[in-house]
Design an enzyme around this catalytic site. Sequence first.
Site, PDB file in Angstrom:
ATOM      1  N   ASP A  91       0.852  -1.189   0.000  1.00 32.82           N
ATOM      2  CA  ASP A  91       0.000   0.000   0.000  1.00 32.82           C
ATOM      3  C   ASP A  91       0.888   1.238   0.000  1.00 32.82           C
ATOM      4  O   ASP A  91       2.110   1.139   0.065  1.00 32.82           O
ATOM      5  CB  ASP A  91      -0.948  -0.028   1.203  1.00 32.82           C
ATOM      6  N   ASP A 270      -7.684  -7.691   1.476  1.00 32.81           N
ATOM      7  CA  ASP A 270      -6.675  -7.836   2.528  1.00 32.81           C
ATOM      8  C   ASP A 270      -7.298  -7.382   3.833  1.00 32.81           C
ATOM      9  O   ASP A 270      -8.225  -6.571   3.845  1.00 32.81           O
ATOM     10  CB  ASP A 270      -5.441  -6.980   2.235  1.00 32.81           C
TER      11      ASP A 270
END
Length: 375
Positions: A91, A270
Amino acid sequence: MYTLKKESSSTKARLGELKTDHGVIQTPIFMPVGTLGTVKGVSQHDLVEKIHAQIILGNTYHLYLRPGMDIMYEAGGLHEFMKWDKPILTDSGGYQIFSLSENRKLEEEGAFFKSHIDGSKHLFTPENVVETQRTLGSDIMMILDECPPYPSSYEYAKNSMGLTHRWAKRGRKHFLETEARYGHKQHQFGIVQGGTYKDLRIESSKFMADQDFEGIAIGGLSVGEPIPLMYEMADLNTDYLPKQKARYLMGVGTPGNLIECVARGIDMFDCVMPTRNARNGTIFTRNGKVNLRNAKWKNHHEFLDPDFPSDVCNKYTMAYIHHLIKHNEIFGLVMASIHNLTFYLWLMEQIREHIANDTFAEWYPSMVKQVETKL
């Protein structure tokens, strides 16, 4: 990068493949979270041999602060640093900065923030988070975005979305003007925002669809909004996202959330829930959620689920597992973490099989009820 293989005839569920230089990922898929270069309590060997993880997630914010990019570059990137030869998604740190609401400031240039570790000051820009993720060497990197809190006013959500869009263009430009550092190809995903406002969600979906990202994530959900509203927004977003690109719903969720969102056209997920809940004594099973600390298991000298492939279910009795978890023995916490991730990846495999056989629509409503039951 993404190939759509099959669509459910009665839902928006999709079967697909994501091709990276570190392997092909079968979707829908769940990504275990490896925040600091490790999935908490789980070895890389167990991730492959027991859990059958196809891809894991690394956290740019945390790895940027510790161990730092100099060490990461010297090591040859995150794959080499942690000895993981399968795909990694990183990320951008946007969500972590969002969580530092008292210690960050957002400006056009980027996000200024103070480290949660030592209070040192830092700046993330759309460009330097690309550079950081170049150094990490992830197969898939995310753009810098702002994740607005829930609830947010319409004006705040709109301005936040506009900032994310402008940052997205800058981040994509820098990505296309730079090179990968370790000999494998990297891909970049955009992120849809817009709070919980339908017109903004549609506008952001169309904007990200018009860019040339290899995949598109849906951000700004699972931040405190009611679950039905999360489903509604995810469903709306996928109506406006291109079929030939992967769709990633960030930070979600429970087993039931995953099934419901697959039915709404999501490919990737996720969440820290499997390992965090395991450390707190909760595991997920085919028949529902189990609180391992509950006294009802103290004298239960039987297996929980003899046919399920995890040590928690078929090797040790519930009395023994209860004993370990109640007294915070590391072995018990590790076993519970491995079990939960094994279950999540097993569930995604079941989902893929039902999509392939076109039985998903009939199967998923009862399965949602089943996995969300408290035992």
